[in-house]
Design a protein around this motif. Structure first.
Motif, short mmCIF file in Angstrom:
data_model
loop_
_atom_site.label_atom_id
_atom_site.label_comp_id
_atom_site.label_asym_id
_atom_site.label_seq_id
_atom_site.Cartn_x
_atom_site.Cartn_y
_atom_site.Cartn_z
N ALA A 158 -114.71 -102.21 19.49
CA ALA A 158 -114.26 -102.76 20.55
C ALA A 158 -113.96 -104.23 20.85
CB ALA A 158 -115.43 -102.38 21.81
N LEU A 159 -115.18 -104.84 20.02
CA LEU A 159 -114.86 -106.37 19.98
C LEU A 159 -113.44 -106.92 19.09
CD1 LEU A 159 -118.42 -107.26 19.07
CD2 LEU A 159 -117.35 -108.02 21.17
N TRP A 160 -113.29 -105.97 18.17
CA TRP A 160 -112.12 -106.18 17.12
C TRP A 160 -110.94 -105.88 17.64
CZ3 TRP A 160 -110.43 -103.24 12.26
CH2 TRP A 160 -109.55 -104.12 11.45
N GLY A 161 -110.98 -104.75 18.59
CA GLY A 161 -109.76 -104.26 19.15
C GLY A 161 -108.78 -103.49 18.34
N LYS A 162 -109.40 -102.96 17.02
CA LYS A 162 -108.40 -102.18 16.19
C LYS A 162 -109.18 -100.97 16.12
CE LYS A 162 -105.98 -106.17 14.54
NZ LYS A 162 -105.52 -107.00 13.20
N PRO A 163 -108.68 -99.75 15.46
CA PRO A 163 -109.34 -98.76 14.84
C PRO A 163 -110.23 -99.25 13.71
CG PRO A 163 -107.23 -98.29 15.37
CD PRO A 163 -107.05 -99.63 15.65
N LEU A 164 -111.55 -98.85 13.67
CA LEU A 164 -112.33 -99.32 12.55
C LEU A 164 -112.70 -98.35 11.62
CD1 LEU A 164 -113.97 -101.68 11.57
CD2 LEU A 164 -115.73 -101.31 13.08
N ASP A 165 -112.68 -98.39 10.48
CA ASP A 165 -112.90 -97.40 9.26
C ASP A 165 -114.17 -97.99 8.93
OD1 ASP A 165 -113.23 -95.76 7.09
OD2 ASP A 165 -111.23 -95.68 6.78
N ALA A 166 -115.31 -96.84 9.12
CA ALA A 166 -116.80 -97.21 8.72
C ALA A 166 -116.93 -97.54 7.19
CB ALA A 166 -117.71 -96.06 8.97
N ARG A 167 -116.04 -96.96 6.30
CA ARG A 167 -116.13 -96.98 5.12
C ARG A 167 -115.68 -98.69 4.46
NH1 ARG A 167 -111.50 -93.59 2.48
NH2 ARG A 167 -110.25 -94.25 4.30
N ARG A 168 -115.28 -99.47 5.23
CA ARG A 168 -115.30 -100.73 4.99
C ARG A 168 -116.63 -101.32 4.74
NH1 ARG A 168 -110.53 -104.03 6.92
NH2 ARG A 168 -109.14 -102.73 7.70
N PHE A 169 -117.64 -100.88 5.34
CA PHE A 169 -118.97 -101.41 5.24
C PHE A 169 -120.10 -100.79 4.20
CE2 PHE A 169 -117.05 -101.98 9.59
CZ PHE A 169 -117.20 -103.57 9.82
N ARG A 170 -119.36 -99.99 3.38
CA ARG A 170 -120.15 -99.27 2.24
C ARG A 170 -121.45 -98.84 2.45
NH1 ARG A 170 -116.33 -99.15 -1.75
NH2 ARG A 170 -118.17 -99.10 -3.37
N ALA A 171 -121.93 -98.24 3.69
CA ALA A 171 -123.06 -97.97 3.98
C ALA A 171 -123.49 -96.67 3.27
CB ALA A 171 -123.09 -97.79 5.56
N ASN A 172 -124.99 -96.69 2.98
CA ASN A 172 -125.42 -95.55 2.27
C ASN A 172 -125.81 -94.40 3.55
OD1 ASN A 172 -126.96 -97.62 0.17
ND2 ASN A 172 -125.56 -96.04 -0.45
N LEU A 173 -126.17 -94.88 4.77
CA LEU A 173 -126.73 -94.12 5.84
C LEU A 173 -125.93 -94.67 6.87
CD1 LEU A 173 -130.49 -93.77 4.99
CD2 LEU A 173 -128.78 -92.26 4.05
N ILE A 174 -125.51 -93.74 7.65
CA ILE A 174 -124.75 -93.89 9.06
C ILE A 174 -125.69 -93.04 9.94
CG2 ILE A 174 -122.76 -94.07 10.66
CD1 ILE A 174 -120.90 -94.36 8.26
N VAL A 175 -126.16 -93.85 10.74
CA VAL A 175 -127.41 -93.15 11.94
C VAL A 175 -126.75 -93.11 13.15
CG1 VAL A 175 -129.29 -93.68 12.90
CG2 VAL A 175 -129.05 -94.26 10.66
N MET A 222 -108.38 -110.63 7.69
CA MET A 222 -109.17 -111.49 7.78
C MET A 222 -109.98 -111.59 9.26
SD MET A 222 -110.16 -112.26 4.74
CE MET A 222 -111.47 -113.29 5.15
N SER A 223 -108.95 -111.19 10.11
CA SER A 223 -109.41 -110.95 11.54
C SER A 223 -110.79 -110.21 11.84
CB SER A 223 -108.57 -110.71 12.43
OG SER A 223 -108.29 -109.18 12.27
N LEU A 224 -110.95 -109.21 10.98
CA LEU A 224 -112.34 -108.39 11.15
C LEU A 224 -113.62 -109.25 10.69
CD1 LEU A 224 -113.95 -106.07 11.64
CD2 LEU A 224 -113.40 -104.97 9.63
N LEU A 225 -113.46 -109.97 9.54
CA LEU A 225 -114.62 -110.80 9.30
C LEU A 225 -114.67 -112.07 10.07
CD1 LEU A 225 -116.46 -111.39 6.89
CD2 LEU A 225 -114.70 -113.18 5.90
#
Length: 260
Positions: A158-175, A222-225
Protein backbone atom coordinates in the motif's frame (compact mmCIF):
# COMPACT_ATOMS: atom_id res chain seq x y z
CA UNK A 1 1.13 -30.86 13.58
CA UNK A 2 1.97 -27.87 15.77
CA UNK A 3 3.36 -28.71 19.20
CA UNK A 4 1.68 -26.58 21.85
CA UNK A 5 3.82 -24.75 24.42
CA UNK A 6 4.17 -26.45 27.79
CA UNK A 7 1.26 -26.28 30.22
CA UNK A 8 1.60 -23.28 32.50
CA UNK A 9 3.97 -21.47 30.16
CA UNK A 10 2.89 -17.95 29.26
CA UNK A 11 2.76 -17.65 25.50
CA UNK A 12 1.24 -15.53 22.78
CA UNK A 13 -0.05 -16.87 19.49
CA UNK A 14 1.40 -14.76 16.69
CA UNK A 15 -0.19 -16.50 13.71
CA UNK A 16 0.64 -19.43 11.46
CA UNK A 17 3.25 -20.36 8.88
CA UNK A 18 1.85 -19.39 5.48
CA UNK A 19 4.83 -20.17 3.23
CA UNK A 20 8.25 -21.83 3.56
CA UNK A 21 11.05 -20.96 1.13
CA UNK A 22 14.57 -22.30 0.73
CA UNK A 23 17.41 -21.01 -1.45
CA UNK A 24 19.96 -23.82 -1.96
CA UNK A 25 22.23 -21.56 -4.04
CA UNK A 26 22.76 -18.09 -2.65
CA UNK A 27 21.11 -15.40 -4.84
CA UNK A 28 19.52 -17.94 -7.20
CA UNK A 29 15.78 -18.49 -7.34
CA UNK A 30 14.61 -20.86 -4.63
CA UNK A 31 11.95 -23.44 -3.95
CA UNK A 32 8.70 -23.30 -2.01
CA UNK A 33 8.21 -26.17 0.43
CA UNK A 34 5.35 -27.73 2.36
CA UNK A 35 7.69 -28.60 5.24
CA UNK A 36 11.34 -28.45 6.20
CA UNK A 37 13.74 -29.47 8.90
CA UNK A 38 15.23 -26.54 10.76
CA UNK A 39 18.84 -27.27 11.67
CA UNK A 40 21.19 -25.22 13.83
CA UNK A 41 22.24 -23.18 10.78
CA UNK A 42 18.68 -22.64 9.45
CA UNK A 43 16.42 -24.46 6.99
CA UNK A 44 17.95 -27.71 5.83
CA UNK A 45 20.10 -27.01 2.75
CA UNK A 46 19.42 -23.27 2.71
CA UNK A 47 22.34 -21.35 1.15
CA UNK A 48 24.34 -24.58 1.06
CA UNK A 49 25.99 -23.46 -2.20
CA UNK A 50 27.44 -20.09 -3.13
CA UNK A 51 29.60 -18.26 -5.65
CA UNK A 52 32.68 -16.62 -4.17
CA UNK A 53 34.97 -13.70 -4.99
CA UNK A 54 38.25 -15.21 -3.81
CA UNK A 55 39.86 -11.78 -3.39
CA UNK A 56 37.52 -10.97 -0.49
CA UNK A 57 36.69 -12.48 2.88
CA UNK A 58 33.61 -13.03 5.03
CA UNK A 59 30.20 -11.82 3.89
CA UNK A 60 31.83 -9.51 1.36
CA UNK A 61 33.18 -12.53 -0.52
CA UNK A 62 29.76 -13.77 -1.66
CA UNK A 63 28.81 -13.02 -5.26
CA UNK A 64 25.12 -12.06 -5.25
CA UNK A 65 22.41 -10.67 -7.49
CA UNK A 66 23.51 -7.19 -6.48
CA UNK A 67 26.50 -7.75 -8.75
CA UNK A 68 24.84 -10.21 -11.17
CA UNK A 69 21.05 -9.68 -11.35
CA UNK A 70 20.76 -12.59 -13.83
CA UNK A 71 21.42 -14.99 -10.94
CA UNK A 72 17.80 -14.56 -9.84
CA UNK A 73 16.58 -16.09 -13.11
CA UNK A 74 18.16 -19.48 -12.30
CA UNK A 75 15.83 -21.75 -10.30
CA UNK A 76 17.18 -24.37 -7.90
CA UNK A 77 15.96 -27.50 -6.15
CA UNK A 78 17.66 -30.02 -3.92
CA UNK A 79 17.25 -33.24 -5.92
CA UNK A 80 16.14 -35.73 -3.29
CA UNK A 81 15.50 -33.39 -0.39
CA UNK A 82 12.41 -35.29 0.75
CA UNK A 83 14.43 -38.39 1.67
CA UNK A 84 17.10 -36.31 3.34
CA UNK A 85 14.58 -34.36 5.40
CA UNK A 86 12.87 -37.56 6.52
CA UNK A 87 16.25 -38.88 7.59
CA UNK A 88 16.08 -41.83 5.19
CA UNK A 89 19.02 -40.73 3.04
CA UNK A 90 22.73 -40.71 3.76
CA UNK A 91 23.69 -38.24 6.44
CA UNK A 92 26.91 -36.98 4.85
CA UNK A 93 26.72 -34.15 2.38
CA UNK A 94 23.77 -32.24 1.02
CA UNK A 95 21.81 -33.63 -1.94
CA UNK A 96 22.85 -32.52 -5.40
CA UNK A 97 21.13 -29.42 -6.73
CA UNK A 98 19.24 -29.21 -9.99
CA UNK A 99 19.46 -25.80 -11.64
CA UNK A 100 17.02 -24.66 -14.31
CA UNK A 101 18.44 -21.88 -16.47
CA UNK A 102 16.36 -18.93 -17.74
CA UNK A 103 15.97 -20.75 -21.08
CA UNK A 104 14.91 -24.00 -19.32
CA UNK A 105 18.17 -25.93 -19.63
CA UNK A 106 18.95 -28.30 -16.75
CA UNK A 107 22.34 -27.70 -15.16
CA UNK A 108 24.30 -29.22 -12.30
CA UNK A 109 26.62 -27.68 -9.73
CA UNK A 110 29.75 -27.97 -11.83
CA UNK A 111 32.17 -26.14 -14.09
CA UNK A 112 29.59 -25.58 -16.80
CA UNK A 113 27.43 -23.56 -14.41
CA UNK A 114 30.47 -21.66 -13.13
CA UNK A 115 31.50 -20.75 -16.68
CA UNK A 116 27.99 -19.54 -17.44
CA UNK A 117 27.80 -17.28 -14.38
CA UNK A 118 31.35 -16.08 -15.00
CA UNK A 119 30.23 -14.55 -18.31
CA UNK A 120 28.27 -11.95 -16.34
CA UNK A 121 31.24 -10.47 -14.49
CA UNK A 122 34.92 -9.68 -14.94
CA UNK A 123 35.56 -10.67 -11.33
CA UNK A 124 37.14 -14.12 -11.10
CA UNK A 125 34.71 -16.28 -9.17
CA UNK A 126 34.71 -19.78 -7.72
CA UNK A 127 32.11 -22.16 -6.28
CA UNK A 128 31.68 -23.20 -2.66
CA UNK A 129 29.61 -26.13 -1.46
CA UNK A 130 29.13 -26.44 2.27
CA UNK A 131 28.75 -29.63 4.30
CA UNK A 132 25.86 -30.15 6.76
CA UNK A 133 28.43 -30.39 9.55
CA UNK A 134 29.86 -26.94 8.76
CA UNK A 135 29.88 -25.09 12.10
CA UNK A 136 29.00 -21.69 10.66
CA UNK A 137 25.83 -20.40 9.00
CA UNK A 138 26.70 -21.73 5.54
CA UNK A 139 26.07 -18.94 3.03
CA UNK A 140 23.85 -16.84 5.31
CA UNK A 141 24.44 -13.11 5.63
CA UNK A 142 23.40 -12.91 9.28
CA UNK A 143 21.18 -15.07 11.49
CA UNK A 144 19.86 -18.44 10.46
CA UNK A 145 16.22 -17.81 9.50
CA UNK A 146 14.52 -14.80 7.91
CA UNK A 147 10.88 -14.18 8.84
CA UNK A 148 8.46 -11.76 7.14
CA UNK A 149 4.78 -11.32 7.98
CA UNK A 150 1.98 -11.02 5.43
CA UNK A 151 0.68 -7.98 7.29
CA UNK A 152 3.91 -6.08 6.74
CA UNK A 153 3.99 -7.07 3.08
CA UNK A 154 0.43 -5.77 2.63
CA UNK A 155 1.33 -2.53 4.41
CA UNK A 156 4.39 -2.05 2.23
CA UNK A 157 2.44 -2.77 -0.95
CA UNK A 158 0.00 0.00 0.00
CA UNK A 159 2.83 2.40 0.81
CA UNK A 160 4.63 1.64 -2.46
CA UNK A 161 1.48 1.81 -4.54
CA UNK A 162 2.46 -1.09 -6.81
CA UNK A 163 1.89 -4.88 -6.76
CA UNK A 164 4.54 -6.36 -4.47
CA UNK A 165 6.07 -9.81 -5.04
CA UNK A 166 7.06 -11.31 -1.67
CA UNK A 167 9.94 -13.12 -3.36
CA UNK A 168 11.84 -9.82 -3.49
CA UNK A 169 12.53 -10.26 0.22
CA UNK A 170 13.78 -13.87 0.06
CA UNK A 171 12.22 -14.81 3.40
CA UNK A 172 12.44 -18.37 4.67
CA UNK A 173 9.14 -18.11 6.52
CA UNK A 174 6.14 -15.96 5.65
CA UNK A 175 3.80 -15.73 8.61
CA UNK A 176 0.05 -15.14 8.38
CA UNK A 177 -0.10 -12.71 11.29
CA UNK A 178 -2.92 -12.93 13.82
CA UNK A 179 -4.97 -9.76 14.15
CA UNK A 180 -4.14 -9.35 17.83
CA UNK A 181 -0.46 -10.22 17.55
CA UNK A 182 1.97 -7.79 19.23
CA UNK A 183 4.16 -5.48 17.16
CA UNK A 184 7.11 -7.22 15.50
CA UNK A 185 9.62 -5.03 17.31
CA UNK A 186 8.51 -6.62 20.59
CA UNK A 187 9.57 -10.05 19.25
CA UNK A 188 13.25 -9.09 19.24
CA UNK A 189 15.16 -10.88 21.97
CA UNK A 190 12.29 -13.35 22.50
CA UNK A 191 11.92 -17.03 21.64
CA UNK A 192 9.49 -18.39 19.08
CA UNK A 193 8.04 -21.89 18.84
CA UNK A 194 6.94 -23.27 15.48
CA UNK A 195 6.33 -26.95 14.91
CA UNK A 196 8.93 -28.79 16.96
CA UNK A 197 11.58 -26.08 16.50
CA UNK A 198 12.41 -22.99 18.50
CA UNK A 199 14.02 -19.75 17.32
CA UNK A 200 15.31 -16.61 18.99
CA UNK A 201 14.53 -13.35 17.22
CA UNK A 202 17.77 -11.39 16.99
CA UNK A 203 17.18 -8.22 15.00
CA UNK A 204 15.41 -6.51 12.15
CA UNK A 205 16.55 -7.30 8.62
CA UNK A 206 17.98 -4.10 7.16
CA UNK A 207 17.31 -4.10 3.43
CA UNK A 208 19.62 -3.32 0.54
CA UNK A 209 19.28 -2.83 -3.20
CA UNK A 210 18.45 -6.53 -3.76
CA UNK A 211 14.76 -5.80 -3.14
CA UNK A 212 14.74 -3.41 -6.09
CA UNK A 213 15.18 -6.35 -8.49
CA UNK A 214 12.09 -8.01 -9.95
CA UNK A 215 12.59 -11.76 -9.33
CA UNK A 216 11.23 -12.66 -12.79
CA UNK A 217 12.47 -9.91 -15.09
CA UNK A 218 15.44 -8.65 -13.03
CA UNK A 219 14.33 -5.11 -13.82
CA UNK A 220 15.50 -2.66 -11.18
CA UNK A 221 13.05 -0.26 -9.51
CA UNK A 222 14.82 1.73 -6.82
CA UNK A 223 11.57 3.38 -5.76
CA UNK A 224 10.83 0.33 -3.60
CA UNK A 225 14.07 0.72 -1.66
CA UNK A 226 13.32 4.44 -1.29
CA UNK A 227 9.88 3.64 0.15
CA UNK A 228 11.32 1.04 2.53
CA UNK A 229 13.91 3.57 3.67
CA UNK A 230 11.50 6.46 4.16
CA UNK A 231 8.59 4.54 5.67
CA UNK A 232 10.19 1.56 7.43
CA UNK A 233 13.76 2.69 8.16
CA UNK A 234 14.91 -0.13 5.82
CA UNK A 235 13.42 -2.74 8.20
CA UNK A 236 11.48 -5.52 6.48
CA UNK A 237 11.49 -8.83 8.30
CA UNK A 238 13.28 -10.33 11.28
CA UNK A 239 16.43 -12.41 11.55
CA UNK A 240 16.22 -15.32 13.98
CA UNK A 241 18.73 -17.90 15.17
CA UNK A 242 17.92 -21.50 15.97
CA UNK A 243 17.77 -22.50 19.64
CA UNK A 244 16.17 -25.91 19.04
CA UNK A 245 16.26 -27.87 15.79
CA UNK A 246 13.00 -29.43 14.62
CA UNK A 247 10.45 -29.77 11.86
CA UNK A 248 8.19 -26.99 10.60
CA UNK A 249 5.38 -27.21 8.08
CA UNK A 250 2.91 -24.87 6.45
CA UNK A 251 -0.02 -24.29 8.80
CA UNK A 252 2.01 -24.65 12.01
CA UNK A 253 1.11 -22.05 14.59
CA UNK A 254 3.76 -19.60 15.73
CA UNK A 255 4.03 -18.75 19.43
CA UNK A 256 5.97 -16.07 21.25
CA UNK A 257 7.30 -17.79 24.38
CA UNK A 258 7.87 -16.32 27.80
CA UNK A 259 11.26 -16.45 29.48
CA UNK A 260 9.89 -18.73 32.21
Amino acid sequence: MTKKPAVGQVNTRLGAIKEIHRYPIKSFGGEQLASSKIETYGLYGDRSHAFIDETKEGWDSFITAREIPAMLAYKVQLQDHADFEKGTAAASGFPEVTVTSPDNRELAWNGQLLAEIQTHTRTAISMRRYAPETPDLLGMDASSVLIVTDALLSKLEALWGKPLDARRFRANLIVALAGDAPDEESWIGKRLQLGSAELRVDEFCERCSMIALDPDTQERDMSLLKTVNQELKLHVGLYASVTKAGLVQVGDELFLLSDD
